[in-house]
Design a protein around this motif. Structure first.
Motif, short mmCIF file in Angstrom:
data_model
loop_
_atom_site.label_atom_id
_atom_site.label_comp_id
_atom_site.label_asym_id
_atom_site.label_seq_id
_atom_site.Cartn_x
_atom_site.Cartn_y
_atom_site.Cartn_z
N ASN A 1 6.63 1.76 -1.90
CA ASN A 1 5.99 2.62 -0.92
C ASN A 1 6.16 2.03 0.47
N ARG B 1 4.56 2.46 3.17
CA ARG B 1 3.33 2.06 3.84
C ARG B 1 2.88 0.68 3.38
N VAL C 1 -2.72 -2.71 2.97
CA VAL C 1 -2.35 -1.29 3.01
C VAL C 1 -3.59 -0.41 2.89
N ASP D 1 -3.41 2.36 5.57
CA ASP D 1 -3.33 3.77 5.16
C ASP D 1 -4.02 3.91 3.80
N LYS E 1 -5.04 6.40 2.14
CA LYS E 1 -4.71 7.54 1.28
C LYS E 1 -3.29 7.52 0.73
N CYS E 2 -2.50 6.51 1.05
CA CYS E 2 -1.13 6.48 0.55
C CYS E 2 -1.12 6.12 -0.93
N VAL E 3 0.01 6.37 -1.60
CA VAL E 3 0.09 6.14 -3.05
C VAL E 3 -0.06 4.66 -3.38
N SER F 1 -2.02 2.43 -1.81
CA SER F 1 -3.45 2.12 -1.78
C SER F 1 -4.15 2.64 -3.03
#
Length: 305
Positions: free
Chosen positions: A250, A252, A263, A267, A269-271, A273
């Motif tokens: 990912n 991010r 992370v 961010d 809400k990223c995959v 996290s």
């Protein structure tokens, strides 16, 4: 002023993830997990930073021990070089107590003992000492004998260097269990057998309670057929030792360290996290089984001969 209050003051204005309800202070020993793999670039430091953040977000009090001379865990949590006046080198050489090395981070309930390049000379300096493998264990021994206002940690995560050297042996001698990040690539299983052999040797000679907590598959790319095959091969080889959670490749996750943030802060809400939050939950669940099956004793954290 408490350590968490210091963190809030130092990092005023920072965006931090939802802080969980902190565990009550107690003198119970922290659970110590060493994050180890002698291969570089498999996600050890990324896992240490983000797993620590995820555990803190669900209410644990977490201390990261940066035991890699490169100090990437320290940098990834926003600790600059000038702030590392006391480091993990000072505590494993016995020059300063662990509590003096601990610094707050931008994440509530997450602290770190940073490292410096001085660690690279540790093996040469203490290689002939009788207690050379127990230096970190001794440093951790009184961690939770806290004074008023100090944090009593529930988890200690040790970020190990990418080699099976004396620093990694110290981490294994001090740990309750080993967490192994394994990259989803062609050579994933290469070297794993050597790591497992080292863990077994440490268990037999230095730390009888040491266990493999689990293997976390990292940098998974769903577009790559090889990644899926590696997952299947590792699960066939290691069975239930492999966590259900897989950490995806990912962008991010890759970007966050350059901003000195986990992370989950960079961010939420990223995959990536979301994956680390699932991993933290899975680790807590697995902890119950490991603790229940562990031999009854005071644990591995203490002084050695």
């Amino acid at each position: 002023m408490s350590d968490d209050e210091k963190a809030a003051d130092v990092n005023a204005g920072e965006v931090v993830p939802f802080p969980g309800e902190p565990k009550p202070d107690a003198a119970a020993p922290a659970r110590v997990l060493a994050i180890a793999n002698q291969k570089g670039g498999v996600g050890k430091t990324t896992t240490a930073i983000n797993l620590g953040t995820a555990l803190a977000a669900i209410g644990e009090r977490v201390l990261i021990i940066d035991l890699d001379p490169q100090g990437n865990a320290s940098t990834g949590l926003g600790i600059d070089q000038k702030s590392r006046q006391i480091s993990t080198y000072d505590l494993i050489t016995g020059e300063r107590p662990l509590r003096e090395a601990i610094l707050p981070t931008a994440v509530p309930h997450l602290h770190i003992a940073p490292s410096t390049m001085d660690l690279s000379g540790f093996e040469l300096e203490v290689g002939h000492s009788r207690d050379r493998a127990y230096r970190l264990r001794a440093a951790l021994g009184k961690l939770n004998e806290v004074a008023p206002g100090q944090v009593a940690y529930t988890y200690v995560l040790i970020d190990c260097p990418p080699s099976l050297n004396l620093l990694t042996i110290n981490a294994m001698a001090a740990a309750n269990a080993i967490l192994v990040p394994l990259q989803c690539e062609f050579f994933a299983l290469e070297g794993l057998s050597q790591l497992l052999k080292t863990v077994e040797q440490v268990k037999q000679t230095l730390n009888p309670e040491l266990a493999i907590h689990g293997i976390v598959l990292t940098m998974f790319d769903a577009r790559n057929n090889l990644s899926g095959q590696v997952v299947a091969d590792v699960r066939a080889f290691m069975g239930a030792k492999v966590y259900d959670t897989i950490i995806p490749r990912n962008v991010r996750v890759s970007e966050a360290p350059s901003y000195g943030k986990p992370v989950l802060v960079y961010d939420l809400k990223c995959v990536g996290s979301e994956a680390y939050l699932r991993l933290a939950t899975e680790i807590i669940q697995r902890e119950k089984t490991l603790i229940a099956s562990a031999p009854r004793s005071s644990g591995p954290v203490g002084s050695g001969d």
